[in-house]
Design a protein around this motif. Structure first.
Motif, mmCIF file in Angstrom:
data_model
loop_
_atom_site.group_PDB
_atom_site.id
_atom_site.type_symbol
_atom_site.label_atom_id
_atom_site.label_comp_id
_atom_site.label_asym_id
_atom_site.label_seq_id
_atom_site.Cartn_x
_atom_site.Cartn_y
_atom_site.Cartn_z
ATOM 1 N N ALA A 187 0.847 -1.198 0.000
ATOM 2 C CA ALA A 187 0.000 0.000 0.000
ATOM 3 C C ALA A 187 0.874 1.237 0.000
ATOM 4 O O ALA A 187 1.841 1.315 0.761
ATOM 5 C CB ALA A 187 -0.930 -0.003 1.215
ATOM 6 N N SER A 188 0.532 2.193 -0.845
ATOM 7 C CA SER A 188 1.329 3.410 -0.947
ATOM 8 C C SER A 188 0.469 4.541 -1.485
ATOM 9 O O SER A 188 -0.616 4.319 -2.028
ATOM 10 C CB SER A 188 2.538 3.201 -1.865
ATOM 11 N N ILE A 193 5.634 -1.019 -7.300
ATOM 12 C CA ILE A 193 6.304 -1.613 -8.458
ATOM 13 C C ILE A 193 6.875 -2.955 -8.043
ATOM 14 O O ILE A 193 7.664 -3.054 -7.099
ATOM 15 C CB ILE A 193 7.425 -0.701 -8.985
ATOM 16 N N VAL A 194 6.473 -4.013 -8.761
ATOM 17 C CA VAL A 194 6.932 -5.366 -8.475
ATOM 18 C C VAL A 194 7.473 -5.964 -9.769
ATOM 19 O O VAL A 194 6.737 -6.086 -10.752
ATOM 20 C CB VAL A 194 5.805 -6.246 -7.914
ATOM 21 N N ARG A 195 8.741 -6.345 -9.732
ATOM 22 C CA ARG A 195 9.349 -6.981 -10.908
ATOM 23 C C ARG A 195 9.311 -8.490 -10.729
ATOM 24 O O ARG A 195 10.328 -9.170 -10.651
ATOM 25 C CB ARG A 195 10.773 -6.477 -11.096
ATOM 26 N N GLY A 196 8.111 -9.021 -10.661
ATOM 27 C CA GLY A 196 7.889 -10.441 -10.470
ATOM 28 C C GLY A 196 6.400 -10.694 -10.402
ATOM 29 O O GLY A 196 5.582 -9.881 -10.833
ATOM 30 N N ASP A 197 6.011 -11.834 -9.854
ATOM 31 C CA ASP A 197 4.616 -12.179 -9.702
ATOM 32 C C ASP A 197 4.078 -11.649 -8.380
ATOM 33 O O ASP A 197 4.816 -11.500 -7.407
ATOM 34 C CB ASP A 197 4.424 -13.698 -9.763
ATOM 35 N N VAL A 198 2.776 -11.387 -8.365
ATOM 36 C CA VAL A 198 2.123 -10.856 -7.171
ATOM 37 C C VAL A 198 0.980 -11.776 -6.765
ATOM 38 O O VAL A 198 0.154 -12.159 -7.601
ATOM 39 C CB VAL A 198 1.575 -9.430 -7.427
ATOM 40 N N THR A 199 0.969 -12.140 -5.503
ATOM 41 C CA THR A 199 -0.154 -12.855 -4.906
ATOM 42 C C THR A 199 -0.622 -12.034 -3.717
ATOM 43 O O THR A 199 0.055 -11.990 -2.693
ATOM 44 C CB THR A 199 0.240 -14.267 -4.452
ATOM 45 N N GLY A 200 -1.748 -11.356 -3.873
ATOM 46 C CA GLY A 200 -2.226 -10.500 -2.798
ATOM 47 C C GLY A 200 -2.855 -9.237 -3.330
ATOM 48 O O GLY A 200 -3.525 -9.240 -4.367
ATOM 49 N N VAL A 201 -2.625 -8.115 -2.651
ATOM 50 C CA VAL A 201 -3.290 -6.854 -2.958
ATOM 51 C C VAL A 201 -2.258 -5.744 -3.114
ATOM 52 O O VAL A 201 -1.339 -5.620 -2.292
ATOM 53 C CB VAL A 201 -4.293 -6.478 -1.854
ATOM 54 N N LEU A 202 -2.420 -4.942 -4.151
ATOM 55 C CA LEU A 202 -1.637 -3.736 -4.365
ATOM 56 C C LEU A 202 -2.604 -2.557 -4.375
ATOM 57 O O LEU A 202 -3.522 -2.514 -5.203
ATOM 58 C CB LEU A 202 -0.865 -3.782 -5.683
ATOM 59 N N ALA A 203 -2.409 -1.613 -3.463
ATOM 60 C CA ALA A 203 -3.299 -0.456 -3.363
ATOM 61 C C ALA A 203 -2.480 0.815 -3.347
ATOM 62 O O ALA A 203 -1.503 0.924 -2.601
ATOM 63 C CB ALA A 203 -4.157 -0.544 -2.097
ATOM 64 N N THR A 204 -2.858 1.782 -4.187
ATOM 65 C CA THR A 204 -2.099 3.019 -4.266
ATOM 66 C C THR A 204 -2.972 4.135 -4.827
ATOM 67 O O THR A 204 -3.984 3.875 -5.496
ATOM 68 C CB THR A 204 -0.861 2.846 -5.161
ATOM 69 N N VAL A 205 -2.541 5.354 -4.567
ATOM 70 C CA VAL A 205 -3.172 6.504 -5.193
ATOM 71 C C VAL A 205 -2.580 6.718 -6.580
ATOM 72 O O VAL A 205 -3.274 7.166 -7.496
ATOM 73 C CB VAL A 205 -2.986 7.756 -4.323
#
Length: 501
Positions: A187-188, A193-205
């Motif tokens: 959260a930000s 920024i993720v240089r790979g796979d994501v399992t979960g939640v990304l939250a940002t403005v």
């Protein structure tokens, strides 16, 4: 003589024992040197040899023990793979620090060098630095984590950077940057920024950027980007991009794009784009699908091969197996129906009719539709005859077409207005409406020529005390008045006949 033989035998036994001991101790850090007794036997440090000609059992090579982060592992150095040796060496270089307070990287309670340290809890005045953080990392400026990654919580007002995988939560006002895979919550306010796979939640403005697969959710005010598959949801005010397939939901005010074979829902105020979608597209703008199994509900719907429905003001498809419902429908081929004011269908109806009726002596109609449903646009004229006024009629209707070989039956419902001064004069004579229920039969004389005729049930309703069209119709008339004579309803039967090309 016996004493000489005994001395010689003792010397030979000693030499054999020393040779065996040397073989066992080869490659070890410390070697055991066997002691020889005066009676020709071997001491306890060397295995006993009972005599010449007796086979001696060889012991296994000694084990190499190394302490790795508090654990003891054993193995043969010669048999360990290169990667395993490197990993063992890297872990052996780690230093476990339960708690660390850092002013700036390099100035810390845990020493000057923190690159090989594993922290359980790391607190930073300006920034923290560690190879791996297990539980908690807090700072005002930044948290820097090395190849070991993070398995806890990192929180900062600046930036979180992890060069290793993340299994936990990262909170930042600035940005969260992970160069490996991430599992958990990022959260930000700025960006994730993720240089790979994501399992979960990304939250940002700001924006969420993932260079791999997303198995979870991306939530942003700005934009969500994933170069791989999206298994879950992308929700944003700006736009969403799935570099490969979408299995889930995309919602945006701006636009949604899925670049692979997808299953799910795209909803936007702007644009939806998918090359191959099984599901639903909804937009107050434009929806496009190269291949669609489902439905499009937008102001403008554009599809290649569509199995399902298109509902909007303008619907366009190269081939549709289902229905088009809109103001304007365009289809190269249909196996269903197109219902609209103007429907242009390659294998449907596009005919011009010239016909006469008791309402207007001369009528020209445009008949457009699919295989069974059509719309008709009509303009009629009756010149002044026998004291009657000149009349113009304009109308639109919808109907059904039943093909029976070269014979066909049409039935439609039309609404028209009648004008005396000019065509399309809507300033005067507007307090009425003419409704017609028509039943017609036709014969297809040639491929592009047919004749037809039928009957109609006509109803003229006038209001506001206006009843200017007493001369309409040629058959018996039924009249009904209401509202103190201000509303008049006239009903009568009619006939019509014409040609169709």
């Amino acid at each position: 003589m016996k004493r000489k033989v005994s001395v010689c035998a003792g010397v030979m036994v000693a030499m054999v024992a020393m040779s065996a001991g040397a073989e066992e101790s080869k490659g070890a850090e410390q070697a055991s040197v066997p002691a020889v007794g005066t009676d020709g036997g071997a001491a306890e440090a060397a295995p006993a040899v009972e005599g010449p000609g007796v086979e001696r059992a060889m012991a296994a090579p000694p084990l190499v023990e190394a302490a790795v982060a508090g654990n003891t592992s054993a193995g043969t150095a010669a048999d360990a793979p290169t990667a395993a040796r490197a990993e063992v060496k890297a872990e052996a270089d780690e230093v476990h620090v339960p708690f660390s307070f850092t002013v700036v990287p390099g100035l810390s309670t845990s020493g000057f060098s923190q690159r090989n340290q594993v922290h359980d809890v790391s607190i930073g005045l300006v920034a923290t630095q560690a190879k791996r953080i297990r539980a908690l990392g807090l700072s005002l400026g930044a948290n820097f984590v090395g190849e070991g990654g993070s398995s806890g919580v990192l929180a900062t007002t600046g930036i979180n950077v992890s060069r290793g995988p993340v299994n936990g939560s990262l909170f930042a006002v600035g940005a969260n940057i992970v160069t490996k895979d991430s599992e958990g919550l990022l959260a930000s306010v700025g960006a994730n920024i993720v240089r790979g796979d994501v399992t979960g939640v990304l939250a940002t403005v700001g924006a969420n950027v993932v260079t791999g697969t997303v198995d979870g959710s991306q939530l942003s005010v700005g934009a969500n980007l994933a170069t791989g598959k999206v298994l879950g949801a992308q929700l944003s005010v700006g736009g969403n991009l799935a570099g490969e397939s979408l299995n889930g939901l995309q919602m945006a005010v701006g636009g949604n794009v899925a670049r692979g074979v997808s299953r799910g829902v795209q909803m936007s105020a702007g644009v939806n784009v998918a090359p191959d979608l099984t599901g639903l597209q909804m937009s107050s703008g434009v929806s496009y699908a190269g291949k669609l199994s489902g439905a499009q509900v937008s102001i403008i719907n554009v599809g290649g091969s569509v199995e399902g429905a298109q509902v909007g003001l303008v619907n366009v498809a190269s081939r549709i197996d289902g229905a088009q419902v809109g103001l304007i429908n365009v289809a190269g081929e249909t196996q269903g129906e197109s219902v609209g004011l103007l429907s242009f269908v390659g294998n449907g109806m596009a005919n011009v009719q010239v016909w006469a009726s008791d309402i207007a002596l001369t009528n020209v109609s445009l008949k457009l539709g699919g295989r069974h449903l059509y719309t008709v646009l009509n303009v009629g004229l009756t010149p002044p005859m026998g004291g009657d006024r000149r009349r113009y009629t304009t109308g639109v209707g919808v109907g059904g077409h039943i093909p029976l070989g070269r014979f066909f039956v049409d039935m439609d419902l039309m609404g028209s207005s009648v004008h005396a001064n000019r065509l399309f004069d809507f300033d005067d004579d507007t307090n009425h409406v003419l409704g017609q229920l028509r039943l017609m039969a036709g014969w297809q004389v040639a491929r592009r020529f047919a004749v037809f005729g039928g009957v109609s049930a006509n109803t003229l309703v006038t209001w506001n005390g206006s009843d200017p069209w007493k001369e309409l119709g040629i058959g018996p008339e039924w009249k009904e008045t209401s509202d103190s004579g201000r509303t008049v309803v006239r009903t009568w039967p009619g006939i019509l006949a014409g040609i169709q090309i």
